[in-house]
Design a protein around this motif. Sequence first.
Motif, PDB file in Angstrom:
ATOM      1  N   UNK A  57      34.372  38.209  45.703  1.00  0.00           N
ATOM      2  CA  UNK A  57      34.968  38.311  44.366  1.00  0.00           C
ATOM      3  C   UNK A  57      34.728  37.037  43.587  1.00  0.00           C
ATOM      4  N   UNK A  58      34.545  37.204  42.281  1.00  0.00           N
ATOM      5  CA  UNK A  58      34.333  36.050  41.428  1.00  0.00           C
ATOM      6  C   UNK A  58      35.094  36.192  40.133  1.00  0.00           C
ATOM      7  N   UNK A  59      34.778  35.329  39.198  1.00  0.00           N
ATOM      8  CA  UNK A  59      35.448  35.369  37.904  1.00  0.00           C
ATOM      9  C   UNK A  59      34.798  36.412  36.994  1.00  0.00           C
ATOM     10  N   UNK A  60      35.358  36.573  35.805  1.00  0.00           N
ATOM     11  CA  UNK A  60      34.873  37.592  34.874  1.00  0.00           C
ATOM     12  C   UNK A  60      33.421  37.347  34.472  1.00  0.00           C
ATOM     13  N   UNK A  61      33.036  36.095  34.288  1.00  0.00           N
ATOM     14  CA  UNK A  61      31.656  35.788  33.902  1.00  0.00           C
ATOM     15  C   UNK A  61      30.682  36.227  34.988  1.00  0.00           C
TER      16      UNK A  61
END
Length: 74
Positions: A57-61
């Motif tokens: 999982x990562x950030x929105x960007x």
Amino acid sequence: MVKARTSAAELVETGHVRVNGEREKSPGHAVKLGDVITVALDRTVRVLRVTSFSERRGDAASARELYEELGTRN
């Protein structure tokens, strides 16, 4: 589209998500590369094509790099 998995699951369960034109009923449904996802959210319909996956999982960007926006309708 949304910040939390529970919010995403709720969108699916309430009939706001389609995968390749078919209404999805299971929040755990696996998508494949090239699948077209349609999401009805806040009076807007977004159509996206899955172009990649991430190992974690990562950030929105980072998430925006995993799909191609095909269109938006109000």
